[in-house]
Design a protein around this motif. Structure first.
Motif, PDB file in Angstrom:
ATOM      1  N   GLU A  19       0.736  -1.236   0.064  1.00 21.82           N
ATOM      2  CA  GLU A  19      -0.166   0.009  -0.002  1.00 21.82           C
ATOM      3  C   GLU A  19       0.878   1.297  -0.003  1.00 21.82           C
ATOM      4  OE1 GLU A  19      -4.155  -1.325   2.130  1.00 21.82           O
ATOM      5  OE2 GLU A  19      -2.368  -0.599   3.320  1.00 21.82           O
ATOM      6  N   MET A  20       0.388   2.373  -0.544  1.00 22.19           N
ATOM      7  CA  MET A  20       1.071   3.601  -0.754  1.00 22.19           C
ATOM      8  C   MET A  20       0.997   4.325   0.814  1.00 22.19           C
ATOM      9  SD  MET A  20       0.399   4.621  -4.622  1.00 22.19           S
ATOM     10  CE  MET A  20       0.997   6.630  -4.370  1.00 22.19           C
ATOM     11  N   GLU A  22      -0.492   7.421   3.000  1.00 20.48           N
ATOM     12  CA  GLU A  22      -1.112   8.793   2.700  1.00 20.48           C
ATOM     13  C   GLU A  22      -0.402   9.743   2.148  1.00 20.48           C
ATOM     14  OE1 GLU A  22      -4.386   8.494   2.355  1.00 20.48           O
ATOM     15  OE2 GLU A  22      -4.312  10.943   1.854  1.00 20.48           O
ATOM     16  N   ILE A  25       0.494   9.283  -1.418  1.00 24.88           N
ATOM     17  CA  ILE A  25      -0.550   9.340  -2.153  1.00 24.88           C
ATOM     18  C   ILE A  25      -0.705  11.071  -2.358  1.00 24.88           C
ATOM     19  CG2 ILE A  25      -3.024   9.316  -2.480  1.00 24.88           C
ATOM     20  CD1 ILE A  25      -2.893   6.637  -0.933  1.00 24.88           C
ATOM     21  N   GLN A  26      -0.518  11.581  -1.176  1.00 20.47           N
ATOM     22  CA  GLN A  26      -0.960  13.406  -1.147  1.00 20.47           C
ATOM     23  C   GLN A  26       0.236  13.946  -2.484  1.00 20.47           C
ATOM     24  OE1 GLN A  26      -3.503  14.738  -0.562  1.00 20.47           O
ATOM     25  NE2 GLN A  26      -4.375  13.228   0.668  1.00 20.47           N
ATOM     26  N   LEU A  28       2.069  12.507  -4.722  1.00 21.90           N
ATOM     27  CA  LEU A  28       1.407  12.090  -6.348  1.00 21.90           C
ATOM     28  C   LEU A  28       0.248  12.957  -6.693  1.00 21.90           C
ATOM     29  CD1 LEU A  28       2.179   9.968  -8.200  1.00 21.90           C
ATOM     30  CD2 LEU A  28       0.329   8.477  -7.150  1.00 21.90           C
ATOM     31  N   LEU A  29      -0.560  13.060  -5.755  1.00 18.38           N
ATOM     32  CA  LEU A  29      -1.921  13.729  -6.203  1.00 18.38           C
ATOM     33  C   LEU A  29      -1.575  15.306  -6.437  1.00 18.38           C
ATOM     34  CD1 LEU A  29      -4.743  12.537  -4.037  1.00 18.38           C
ATOM     35  CD2 LEU A  29      -4.044  11.587  -6.261  1.00 18.38           C
ATOM     36  N   VAL A  32       0.252  15.786  -9.902  1.00 16.31           N
ATOM     37  CA  VAL A  32      -0.834  15.519 -10.927  1.00 16.31           C
ATOM     38  C   VAL A  32      -1.478  16.454 -11.378  1.00 16.31           C
ATOM     39  CG1 VAL A  32      -2.584  13.843 -11.883  1.00 16.31           C
ATOM     40  CG2 VAL A  32      -0.771  12.692 -10.802  1.00 16.31           C
ATOM     41  N   HIS A  36      -1.369  18.657 -14.966  1.00 13.54           N
ATOM     42  CA  HIS A  36      -2.405  18.148 -15.669  1.00 13.54           C
ATOM     43  C   HIS A  36      -3.770  18.889 -15.753  1.00 13.54           C
ATOM     44  CE1 HIS A  36       0.149  14.841 -15.062  1.00 13.54           C
ATOM     45  NE2 HIS A  36      -0.268  14.304 -15.952  1.00 13.54           N
ATOM     46  N   PRO A  37      -4.057  19.314 -17.006  1.00 14.77           N
ATOM     47  CA  PRO A  37      -5.273  19.971 -17.318  1.00 14.77           C
ATOM     48  C   PRO A  37      -6.816  19.252 -16.907  1.00 14.77           C
ATOM     49  CG  PRO A  37      -4.602  19.431 -19.499  1.00 14.77           C
ATOM     50  CD  PRO A  37      -3.493  18.963 -18.429  1.00 14.77           C
ATOM     51  N   VAL A  38      -7.718  20.059 -16.332  1.00 14.16           N
ATOM     52  CA  VAL A  38      -8.912  19.361 -15.847  1.00 14.16           C
ATOM     53  C   VAL A  38      -9.861  19.439 -16.831  1.00 14.16           C
ATOM     54  CG1 VAL A  38     -10.654  19.367 -14.358  1.00 14.16           C
ATOM     55  CG2 VAL A  38      -8.556  19.948 -13.415  1.00 14.16           C
ATOM     56  N   PRO A  39     -10.582  18.423 -17.206  1.00 12.17           N
ATOM     57  CA  PRO A  39     -11.614  18.542 -18.505  1.00 12.17           C
ATOM     58  C   PRO A  39     -12.453  19.225 -18.171  1.00 12.17           C
ATOM     59  CG  PRO A  39     -11.140  16.237 -17.762  1.00 12.17           C
ATOM     60  CD  PRO A  39     -10.462  16.940 -17.140  1.00 12.17           C
ATOM     61  N   GLN A  40     -13.081  20.133 -18.818  1.00 14.88           N
ATOM     62  CA  GLN A  40     -14.351  20.960 -18.765  1.00 14.88           C
ATOM     63  C   GLN A  40     -15.628  20.466 -19.076  1.00 14.88           C
ATOM     64  OE1 GLN A  40     -13.651  23.464 -16.762  1.00 14.88           O
ATOM     65  NE2 GLN A  40     -11.572  22.761 -16.683  1.00 14.88           N
TER      66      GLN A  40
ATOM     67  N   THR B 297      -5.259  -1.369  -3.987  1.00 14.71           N
ATOM     68  CA  THR B 297      -4.896  -0.096  -3.002  1.00 14.71           C
ATOM     69  C   THR B 297      -3.436   0.245  -3.491  1.00 14.71           C
ATOM     70  OG1 THR B 297      -4.163  -1.695  -1.371  1.00 14.71           O
ATOM     71  CG2 THR B 297      -5.950  -0.725  -1.048  1.00 14.71           C
ATOM     72  N   TYR B 307      -9.448  13.372 -11.908  1.00 18.07           N
ATOM     73  CA  TYR B 307     -10.147  13.203 -13.187  1.00 18.07           C
ATOM     74  C   TYR B 307      -9.364  14.582 -14.195  1.00 18.07           C
ATOM     75  CZ  TYR B 307     -13.424  13.093 -17.266  1.00 18.07           C
ATOM     76  OH  TYR B 307     -14.297  12.871 -18.264  1.00 18.07           O
ATOM     77  N   VAL B 308      -8.403  13.937 -14.872  1.00 17.22           N
ATOM     78  CA  VAL B 308      -7.835  15.117 -15.586  1.00 17.22           C
ATOM     79  C   VAL B 308      -7.194  14.560 -16.989  1.00 17.22           C
ATOM     80  CG1 VAL B 308      -6.409  15.887 -13.533  1.00 17.22           C
ATOM     81  CG2 VAL B 308      -5.652  13.793 -14.744  1.00 17.22           C
ATOM     82  N   TYR B 309      -6.788  15.473 -17.757  1.00 15.84           N
ATOM     83  CA  TYR B 309      -6.207  14.867 -18.950  1.00 15.84           C
ATOM     84  C   TYR B 309      -4.820  14.493 -18.928  1.00 15.84           C
ATOM     85  CZ  TYR B 309      -9.961  16.876 -22.109  1.00 15.84           C
ATOM     86  OH  TYR B 309     -11.045  17.194 -22.776  1.00 15.84           O
TER      87      TYR B 309
END
Lengths: 40, 403
Positions: A19-20, A22, A25-26, A28-29, A32, A36-40, B297, B307-309
């Motif tokens: 397991e990663m 927390e 994970i934070q 990494l998030l 990202v 990375h652009p967010v889809p609209q 996990t 949720y990204v490109y």
């Protein structure tokens, strides 16, 4: 038959959870979301 | 009379069309973006895929006909049986009625040939001679080698290194079907050599293997090689819906009106989507069904990934796909469920999660293998490591039903 290696590890008590944390994970998030652009 | 344990359909009852959820998703389908940030056009994919598959990839038609020649090949093992898991239910002391769709009866041992066969067929129709691909645990590489042997194409597979080492017989399966398999990262591509120089001990990843397979396809000077993908893409989800469409007919023959819960393991999304999308269509139209993708996990793409490109591969050769992602550079831990070790998730599955149609869960490897052992000791089948994630999620739901 191909996938029994995992069962061998599990039945002999050698399997790990992998397991990663927390914090990992934070981190990494954050990377990202920052790059990375967010889809609209 | 003994209880009915499994339902078969006749070949005449096989679905004649695939279901395309792109026609029905409330949030719509976000098109892939090119490097300039604009939606890509079909010709931008022409060096990678044949145009007939590009058309399917971009289609929003609800139903797409399955070619007769493809049906004839799928009929070598389809329709697959739907089982009632009486022994598992008894062991769990649950009032839940548990059914499982057994895709392991295919020659390759999984659901993967459901798309390998049509993809090889469409490529052959287009005049292609050779296919390249990546594989994690080896099921997709095996399935594509099998399909290419039936249809008459050459096949080159880049297998994620850790799985190549953990599962040596997979390479033999591919070779028996005429496929060629190398461990990725490899010395056969520029990107593979770059990764090996930077990380000589890397376990590899599907993202890296995808990059190598794409490079191998587009660098063929004859132009007669194309790339295939075993999951993620829209046309792959489409081909896999034969699973759920058959399941609906079989559940009715068991006397069930509709399921309360539909569960599948999710790595790139194709196995899960294949079962779930036909039921998601009912949910979109008001049916009360809990749809649960189960992931590791150690690779929590849907439960934690935003949720990204993002690119579908590590070298960033693919367009940007709108999907849940842990980042294309993410290398998952070397769990035995190699088929679930992917940084992203099918855009259609990701969109369905964003639209509130699905509730993903992440489960650790130990709980999954405990579930696999219980399944083997009750139902008899020893499930693949990937499948144990779905079984573990099923056990959780069955235990909730006791309360």
């Amino acid at each position: 038959m191909m996938d029994l290696v995992g069962y061998d590890k599990f039945l002999s008590g050698q399997l790990t959870k992998h397991e990663m944390s927390e914090a990992e994970i934070q981190k990494l998030l954050a990377e990202v979301k920052a790059t990375h652009p967010v889809p609209q | 009379m003994p209880k009915t344990t499994k339902i078969f359909l006749s070949e005449e009852d096989m679905p004649r069309q695939w279901y395309n959820i792109a026609a029905d998703l409330p949030g719509g389908v976000k098109p892939p973006l090119g490097p300039d940030g604009h939606p890509i056009s079909p010709d931008m994919l022409a060096a990678v895929f044949p145009m007939n598959l590009i058309e399917q990839e971009m289609s929003t038609s609800r139903w797409i006909d399955i070619p007769e020649e493809v049906l004839a090949l799928l009929a070598k093992w389809r329709p697959t049986p739907l089982h009632r898991a009486y022994s598992l239910e008894a062991a769990l002391k649950t009032p839940a009625r548990i059914y499982y769709k057994n895709e392991s009866v295919s020659p390759a041992g999984s659901h993967k040939p459901n798309t390998a066969i049509p993809q090889a067929w469409y490529n052959k129709q287009f005049g292609i001679k050779r296919l390249t691909t990546e594989t994690g645990a080896g099921q997709w590489g095996s399935a594509l080698s099998f399909a290419c042997s039936l249809i008459g194409l050459e096949c080159k597979v880049f297998m994620v290194r850790i799985s190549f080492d953990q599962k040596p017989f997979r390479k033999l399966m591919m070779q028996t079907w005429g496929g060629q398999c190398v461990a990725s990262p490899s010395n056969e591509t520029n990107f593979g050599r770059k990764i090996l120089a930077e990380m000589p001990d890397t376990p590899g990843s599907l993202g890296i293997a995808i990059s190598e397979a794409i490079e191998a396809a587009v660098s063929d000077p004859t132009g007669q090689t194309r790339y295939t993908l075993g999951s993620v893409l829209n046309h792959v989800m489409l081909h896999q819906t034969i699973i759920g469409l058959e399941s609906k007919k079989q559940l009715a023959l068991f006397g069930e009106k509709q399921p309360d819960v539909v569960i599948g393991c999710a790595g790139g999304g194709s196995n899960f989507a294949g079962l779930a999308f036909p039921f998601a269509a009912d949910k979109i139209h008001g049916a009360k069904i809990d749809i649960i993708p189960a992931e590791p996990t150690s690779c929590p793409t849907l439960t934690r990934g935003p949720y990204v490109y993002d690119h579908g591969d590590t070298a960033k050769m693919t367009p940007l796909l709108a999907m849940h992602s842990l980042g294309s550079g993410f290398i998952p831990a070397p769990i035995h469920a190699g088929g679930l070790r992917y940084h992203g998730m099918a855009p259609l599955v990701s969109r369905a999660v964003e639209d509130g149609l699905m509730n993903p869960v992440a489960i650790d490897q130990i709980e999954c293998y405990n579930a696999g052992i219980l399944f083997a000791r009750t139902e008899g089948i020893i499930p693949a490591p990937e499948t144990t994630h779905a079984i573990a999620a099923t056990i959780r739901e069955a235990e909730k039903a006791r309360l």
